[in-house]
Every structure is written in structure tokens, then in C-alpha cells.
Design a protein around this motif. Structure first.
Motif, PDB file in Angstrom:
ATOM      1  N   MET A 184       0.850  -1.053  -0.102  1.00  0.00           N
ATOM      2  CA  MET A 184      -0.027   0.137  -0.021  1.00  0.00           C
ATOM      3  C   MET A 184       0.839   1.270  -0.177  1.00  0.00           C
ATOM      4  N   ILE A 185       0.661   2.168  -0.775  1.00  0.00           N
ATOM      5  CA  ILE A 185       1.314   3.403  -0.881  1.00  0.00           C
ATOM      6  C   ILE A 185       0.776   4.435  -0.173  1.00  0.00           C
ATOM      7  N   ASP A 186       1.397   5.121   1.013  1.00  0.00           N
ATOM      8  CA  ASP A 186       1.178   6.247   1.529  1.00  0.00           C
ATOM      9  C   ASP A 186       1.007   7.558   0.779  1.00  0.00           C
ATOM     10  N   HIS A 187      -0.002   8.040   0.481  1.00  0.00           N
ATOM     11  CA  HIS A 187       0.116   9.214  -0.140  1.00  0.00           C
ATOM     12  C   HIS A 187       0.250  10.766   0.559  1.00  0.00           C
ATOM     13  N   GLY A 188       0.374  10.427   1.926  1.00  0.00           N
ATOM     14  CA  GLY A 188       0.788  11.755   2.922  1.00  0.00           C
ATOM     15  C   GLY A 188       2.121  12.145   2.497  1.00  0.00           C
ATOM     16  N   LYS A 189       2.829  12.413   3.433  1.00  0.00           N
ATOM     17  CA  LYS A 189       4.184  13.036   3.426  1.00  0.00           C
ATOM     18  C   LYS A 189       5.067  11.646   3.224  1.00  0.00           C
ATOM     19  N   THR A 190       5.861  11.651   2.070  1.00  0.00           N
ATOM     20  CA  THR A 190       6.719  10.687   1.634  1.00  0.00           C
ATOM     21  C   THR A 190       7.992  10.674   2.104  1.00  0.00           C
ATOM     22  N   LYS A 191       8.920   9.790   2.515  1.00  0.00           N
ATOM     23  CA  LYS A 191      10.212   9.846   2.872  1.00  0.00           C
ATOM     24  C   LYS A 191      11.181   9.998   1.834  1.00  0.00           C
ATOM     25  N   ARG A 192      11.855  10.954   1.854  1.00  0.00           N
ATOM     26  CA  ARG A 192      12.911  11.119   0.433  1.00  0.00           C
ATOM     27  C   ARG A 192      14.028  11.780   0.954  1.00  0.00           C
ATOM     28  N   GLN A 193      15.050  10.857   0.248  1.00  0.00           N
ATOM     29  CA  GLN A 193      16.502  11.283   0.740  1.00  0.00           C
ATOM     30  C   GLN A 193      17.390  11.080  -0.499  1.00  0.00           C
ATOM     31  N   GLU A 194      18.348  11.732  -0.552  1.00  0.00           N
ATOM     32  CA  GLU A 194      19.420  11.846  -1.800  1.00  0.00           C
ATOM     33  C   GLU A 194      20.767  11.781  -0.980  1.00  0.00           C
ATOM     34  N   VAL A 195      21.532  11.006  -1.826  1.00  0.00           N
ATOM     35  CA  VAL A 195      22.788  10.833  -1.306  1.00  0.00           C
ATOM     36  C   VAL A 195      23.538  11.101  -2.479  1.00  0.00           C
ATOM     37  N   LYS A 196      24.571  11.899  -2.647  1.00  0.00           N
ATOM     38  CA  LYS A 196      25.366  12.060  -3.720  1.00  0.00           C
ATOM     39  C   LYS A 196      26.793  12.378  -3.140  1.00  0.00           C
ATOM     40  N   MET A 197      27.635  11.234  -3.894  1.00  0.00           N
ATOM     41  CA  MET A 197      29.012  11.297  -3.427  1.00  0.00           C
ATOM     42  C   MET A 197      30.009  11.643  -4.555  1.00  0.00           C
ATOM     43  N   LEU A 198      30.937  12.239  -4.527  1.00  0.00           N
ATOM     44  CA  LEU A 198      31.791  12.542  -5.549  1.00  0.00           C
ATOM     45  C   LEU A 198      33.372  11.926  -5.129  1.00  0.00           C
ATOM     46  N   ASN A 199      33.858  11.159  -6.075  1.00  0.00           N
ATOM     47  CA  ASN A 199      35.158  10.600  -5.697  1.00  0.00           C
ATOM     48  C   ASN A 199      35.521  10.213  -4.302  1.00  0.00           C
ATOM     49  N   ARG A 200      34.592   9.637  -3.337  1.00  0.00           N
ATOM     50  CA  ARG A 200      34.667   9.230  -1.891  1.00  0.00           C
ATOM     51  C   ARG A 200      35.217  10.480  -1.391  1.00  0.00           C
ATOM     52  N   LYS A 201      35.058  11.589  -1.621  1.00  0.00           N
ATOM     53  CA  LYS A 201      35.907  12.630  -1.113  1.00  0.00           C
ATOM     54  C   LYS A 201      34.758  13.641  -0.571  1.00  0.00           C
ATOM     55  N   LEU A 202      33.455  13.937  -1.288  1.00  0.00           N
ATOM     56  CA  LEU A 202      32.606  14.805  -0.931  1.00  0.00           C
ATOM     57  C   LEU A 202      31.205  13.944  -0.880  1.00  0.00           C
ATOM     58  N   LEU A 203      30.441  14.180   0.123  1.00  0.00           N
ATOM     59  CA  LEU A 203      29.130  13.275   0.390  1.00  0.00           C
ATOM     60  C   LEU A 203      28.241  14.358   0.678  1.00  0.00           C
ATOM     61  N   GLU A 204      27.329  14.572  -0.107  1.00  0.00           N
ATOM     62  CA  GLU A 204      26.028  15.636   0.282  1.00  0.00           C
ATOM     63  C   GLU A 204      24.784  14.789   0.485  1.00  0.00           C
ATOM     64  N   ILE A 205      24.201  15.043   1.641  1.00  0.00           N
ATOM     65  CA  ILE A 205      22.988  14.113   1.777  1.00  0.00           C
ATOM     66  C   ILE A 205      21.964  15.172   2.198  1.00  0.00           C
ATOM     67  N   SER A 206      20.655  14.523   1.816  1.00  0.00           N
ATOM     68  CA  SER A 206      19.565  15.542   2.071  1.00  0.00           C
ATOM     69  C   SER A 206      18.604  14.458   2.984  1.00  0.00           C
ATOM     70  N   GLY A 207      17.539  15.220   3.644  1.00  0.00           N
ATOM     71  CA  GLY A 207      16.619  14.437   4.360  1.00  0.00           C
ATOM     72  C   GLY A 207      17.169  14.171   5.724  1.00  0.00           C
ATOM     73  N   VAL A 208      18.297  14.758   6.240  1.00  0.00           N
ATOM     74  CA  VAL A 208      18.762  14.754   7.367  1.00  0.00           C
ATOM     75  C   VAL A 208      18.009  15.269   8.524  1.00  0.00           C
ATOM     76  N   LEU A 209      17.823  14.956   9.676  1.00  0.00           N
ATOM     77  CA  LEU A 209      16.786  15.123  10.688  1.00  0.00           C
ATOM     78  C   LEU A 209      17.710  15.844  11.686  1.00  0.00           C
ATOM     79  N   ASN A 210      18.830  15.250  11.962  1.00  0.00           N
ATOM     80  CA  ASN A 210      19.655  15.312  13.099  1.00  0.00           C
ATOM     81  C   ASN A 210      21.161  14.745  13.014  1.00  0.00           C
ATOM     82  N   VAL A 211      22.082  15.399  13.423  1.00  0.00           N
ATOM     83  CA  VAL A 211      23.628  15.048  13.486  1.00  0.00           C
ATOM     84  C   VAL A 211      23.633  14.400  14.908  1.00  0.00           C
ATOM     85  N   GLU A 212      23.634  13.258  15.204  1.00  0.00           N
ATOM     86  CA  GLU A 212      23.700  12.497  16.418  1.00  0.00           C
ATOM     87  C   GLU A 212      25.143  12.683  17.191  1.00  0.00           C
TER      88      GLU A 212
END
Length: 94
Positions: free
Chosen positions: A1-29
Motif C-alpha cells: 500500500m502506498i502512503d500518499h501523505g508525506k513521503t520519505k525522501r532522501q538523496e545521497v550524492k558522493m563525488l570520488n569518495r571525498k565529498l558526500l552530500e545528503i538530504s533528508g537529514v533530521l539530526n546529527v547524532e
């Protein structure tokens, strides 16, 4: 069943294992030069490597950029989280 409310979305982009960009972050623990633990919309994400540091942090937009040599990225489930916390406490009280 698909939830049509707020869907979870996250993107992870890495460049040459040296730069990592992440969206959908709630907190840095926790973070240091060898490990980051992020709470994201898709669960807890652990990132390990060398000389890791935060390049950009905007929790209002849920964006984190990490620089350094990335070795591993893994999402933690509840059983893994318990093992990780025991391992951390074990290291702390050795």
C-alpha cells in the motif's frame, strides 16, 4: 500500500569518495574525524572514513555535506543500533 501523505525522501550524492552530500537529514547524532551518525528520514545512517568533517550543515533544509575519505555508509536497523551502542559503550568502558 502506498502512503500518499508525506513521503520519505532522501538523496545521497558522493563525488570520488571525498565529498558526500545528503538530504533528508533530521539530526546529527554524533561525529568525529572517523565516524558520523546521522538521523535521516529513512533511518539512522552511519558514515565511516578518515579525516571526515562537516563542510555544510543546514538542518532546516535537512542538508549535510561531509568532506574526507569515505570508507563505508550503512543504514542501521534496530538490532544493529543495539549492537553499535553496546560496542561504543564497550570501547568507552574498556
Amino acid at each position: 500500500m502506498i502512503d500518499h501523505g508525506k513521503t520519505k525522501r532522501q538523496e545521497v550524492k558522493m563525488l570520488n569518495r571525498k565529498l558526500l552530500e545528503i538530504s533528508g537529514v533530521l539530526n546529527v547524532e554524533s561525529f568525529d574525524s572517523e565516524e558520523f551518525l546521522l538521523e535521516t528520514e529513512c533511518g539512522f545512517l552511519t558514515i565511516t572514513g578518515q579525516n571526515l568533517h562537516i563542510k555544510n550543515l543546514n538542518l532546516e533544509q535537512g542538508l549535510v555535506a561531509i568532506e574526507g575519505m569515505v570508507n563505508t555508509m550503512a543504514y542501521l536497523d534496530s538490532s544493529t543500533q543495539q549492537k553499535t551502542s553496546k560496542g561504543f559503550l564497550g570501547k568507552l568502558f574498556k
